[in-house]
Design an enzyme around this catalytic site. Structure first.
Site, short mmCIF file in Angstrom:
data_model
loop_
_atom_site.label_atom_id
_atom_site.label_comp_id
_atom_site.label_asym_id
_atom_site.label_seq_id
_atom_site.Cartn_x
_atom_site.Cartn_y
_atom_site.Cartn_z
N ASN A 168 44.32 53.76 62.75
CA ASN A 168 43.47 53.96 61.73
C ASN A 168 42.65 55.46 61.96
OD1 ASN A 168 41.38 54.34 59.56
ND2 ASN A 168 40.25 52.54 60.18
N LYS A 220 40.97 57.35 60.21
CA LYS A 220 39.73 57.31 59.59
C LYS A 220 39.55 58.90 59.08
CE LYS A 220 37.79 53.93 62.56
NZ LYS A 220 36.81 53.09 63.03
N HIS A 250 37.70 47.60 55.63
CA HIS A 250 37.14 47.80 56.77
C HIS A 250 35.50 47.82 56.86
CE1 HIS A 250 36.12 50.45 60.36
NE2 HIS A 250 37.40 50.14 60.78
N GLU A 273 33.49 49.87 57.71
CA GLU A 273 32.81 50.97 57.30
C GLU A 273 32.64 51.35 55.92
OE1 GLU A 273 35.34 53.63 59.90
OE2 GLU A 273 34.36 52.72 61.64
N GLU A 310 38.05 42.82 63.37
CA GLU A 310 37.34 43.75 64.19
C GLU A 310 35.86 43.40 64.20
OE1 GLU A 310 39.74 47.61 63.64
OE2 GLU A 310 38.44 47.51 61.94
N GLY A 344 34.42 51.41 67.79
CA GLY A 344 33.89 53.02 68.32
C GLY A 344 32.70 52.82 69.37
N SER A 376 37.82 49.23 69.78
CA SER A 376 37.69 49.90 71.19
C SER A 376 38.88 49.31 71.93
CB SER A 376 36.49 49.60 72.03
OG SER A 376 35.49 50.06 71.18
#
Ligand code: 13P
Length: 256
Positions: free
Chosen positions: A9, A11, A97, A99, A169, A175, A214
């Site tokens: 991904n 992003k 996701h 985010e 996730e 991250g 991660s």
């Protein structure tokens, strides 16, 4: 047997030059690697370029995208449809996701609608689920994942998960470098699979569940050694051809 899938991904990262270099580097680094499906989700701006590069190299890398709209055309400013994604060769589409759930206020129900629309259009949903740090500390991880999955199962039936990919996730691991331990991730993956198995053993047995958060070349093998971890959804490490290829190779090796 479930076939492992490792997806990058990207992003909001990239430029024509970077996309070009990364795809060429990745395709070369994956030469001869068998037994794992490798997919990349660049920003949609670069799908055309990515498709051209992959086709020129006769690459096995699967093209994907990071989001989709609920319509195929119309007055929906700024949105991208499944038809458009298909035209540019993208098949594996990330939805839900964290985010997007956080910054764009996407609800479980909205994500479930996207899931249905992707399936209707013959695309593969990569459905992200996962808990926040506070939910993790409160011991709510499995309940949160079950609720996010049930938004799909209760509206479309458990069979809707056939052919789809689930990406677990944990938000606190994205991250941050604070990855879940392989044992903890396995425990949650097993619980997610058990939740699905309560509705259909067959669907549960066949659905691919990726871990994301991660994942690096250094910790990838430990995840893939777990029976219920069928691949990874990779952020930061997917922006480096060598690192991402090493993760894909670790999956191929572990799942032989
Ligand atoms: P990182 O691998 O950078 O933690 O990102 C994970 C992710 O969000 C993939 O979708």
């Amino acid at each position: 047997m479930r076939h492992p899938v490792v997806m990058g991904n990207w992003k909001l990262n990239g430029s024509k030059e970077m996309v070009s270099g990364l795809i060429k580097g990745l395709d070369a680094a994956l030469n001869g690697v068998e037994g794992v499906d490798v997919a990349i989700a660049p920003p949609v701006m670069f799908l055309d370029l990515a498709q051209q590069l992959l086709s020129k190299a006769d690459s096995k890398i699967i093209l994907g995208a990071q989001n989709v709209d609920l319509h195929n055309s119309g007055a929906f400013t700024g949105d991208i449809s499944p038809e458009m994604l298909k035209e540019f060769g993208a098949s594996h589409i990330i939805i839900g996701h964290s985010e997007r759930r956080e910054y764009h206020h996407e609800s479980d129900a909205f994500v479930a609608e996207k899931f249905a629309f992707l399936k209707e259009n013959g695309l593969t949903p990569v459905l992200c689920i996962g808990e926040s740090e506070a939910q993790n500390e409160a011991g709510e991880t499995v309940a949160v994942c079950a609720r996010q999955l049930d938004a799909v199962i209760n509206t479309q039936g458990v069979e809707a998960l056939n052919g789809a990919i689930i990406a677990y996730e944990p938000i606190w691991a994205i991250g941050t470098g604070k990855a879940a331990t392989a044992d903890d991730a396995q425990r949650i993956h097993a619980a997610i699979r058990a939740h699905i198995a309560a509705k259909s053993e067959d669907v549960a047995k066949n659905v691919v569940i990726q871990y994301g958060g991660s994942v690096k070349p250094e910790n990838a093998a430990a995840y893939f050694a777990q029976p219920d971890i069928d691949g990874a959804l990779v952020g930061g490490a997917a922006l480096d051809a060598e690192s991402f290829a090493a993760i894909a190779k670790a999956a191929a090796e572990a799942k032989k």
